[in-house]
Design a protein around this motif. Structure first.
Motif: not given
Ligand SMILES: [Fe+2]
Length: 292
Positions: A128-132, A137-139, A153
């Motif tokens: 569930g961790e988000t990043f960019t 937006e990505a997770r 991803y």
């Protein structure tokens, strides 16, 4: 939130690697890069991963991430080769890699310096961790089943599912590797079906061109939900698990499993050179775990 997606095919393993980028900022991620490797001679090659770098350069991209969906068992990761040539972005995988490293450290009797703590990677994603990627937006979604460390991803409207799913007419990947489990895969896939809109583009890692059709790598969540021949509508978890387990009993081990796992748990780095300066891979005799 619609990234550009370009693919490169690693022909011997039918692996689709990806370059994904935000068209506004031109920031990018490279997913599952594959190294050329000839097991007959022990020679590595970089023609295939170079094609990923060529895309990055031609499109003037800034690579923020190199993402591995899991510790692959059929090809060797080209993450170190790509990383050096695109400005050393972090190489990331799911945090479940620690368990996979622990499992294989003892099998391969790895050197004392090898720690099963994931430190060979620059970042470990939690479920569930988000990043960019640029402004997109990505997770990371933990999707175990094919392997225990497997991650999907989701970057904008695109999901990179690794080996969680094949194309709808090909079904799913095998679940009989160490740490794999068919019922777990079913639950992971149905979690994707529940959490992602039907129109989500879905990019898969492998396609072998069943029934003579040409190889494909893109579908949608909706198509998979309706038509995936193993886990689509109308097929229960128990039916799937029985079919998958039966079928896996008939499959040979992938050609490169012994070689690739011992490199991929090191984030694509080969083991340290021996005293003569040469690097070796090990072949455990009568010891590699298998279900049949
Ligand atoms: Fe795999």
């Amino acid at each position: 939130m619609r990234p550009e997606v370009r693919t490169v095919l690693h022909d011997p393993s039918s692996t689709f690697s990806y370059v994904v980028w935000d068209p506004d900022t031109r920031h990018a991620a490279v997913i599952d890069p594959a190294l050329d490797f000839d097991p007959a001679s022990g020679y590595t090659g970089t023609d295939t991963p170079q094609k990923l770098i060529d895309i990055v350069e031609a499109e003037a991209l800034t690579v923020d991430w190199i993402l591995e969906t899991h510790a692959h068992a059929d090809h060797i990761s080209a993450a170190p080769f790509v990383r050096e040539r695109v400005g050393n972005p972090p190489v990331a995988i799911g945090e479940g890699i620690r368990t996979v490293q622990e499992r294989f450290r003892s099998l391969y009797n790895l050197e004392r310096g090898f720690l099963p703590d994931g430190s060979q990677f620059d970042h470990l994603f939690a479920d569930g961790e988000t990043f960019t990627v640029g402004n997109i937006e990505a997770r990371a979604i933990h999707t175990p089943g094919h392997t225990s460390d497997h991650v999907t991803y989701v970057i904008g409207d695109a999901a990179f599912v690794g080996d969680s799913l094949f194309m709808p007419d090909a079904g799913t990947a095998r679940c009989d590797f160490p740490g794999g489990d068919a019922a777990t895969l079913y639950r992971s896939v149905h979690r994707l079906f529940d959490e992602l809109p039907d129109e989500t583009r879905m990019f898969i890692l492998h396609d072998y061109g069943p029934n003579g059709r040409e190889r494909k790598n893109e579908t949608t969540v909706g198509e998979q939900r309706q038509r995936n021949k193993h886990v689509g509508e109308g097929i229960s978890e128990a039916e799937y698990a029985e079919m998958r387990t039966e079928r896996d009993r008939t499959l040979d081990m992938p050609t490169l499993i012994i070689e690739s796992v011992q490199v991929n748990i090191r984030a694509g780095h080969f083991p340290p050179a021996e005293s003569n300066g040469t690097v070796y891979l090990k072949m455990p005799i009568d010891a590699f775990p298998k279900n049949h």
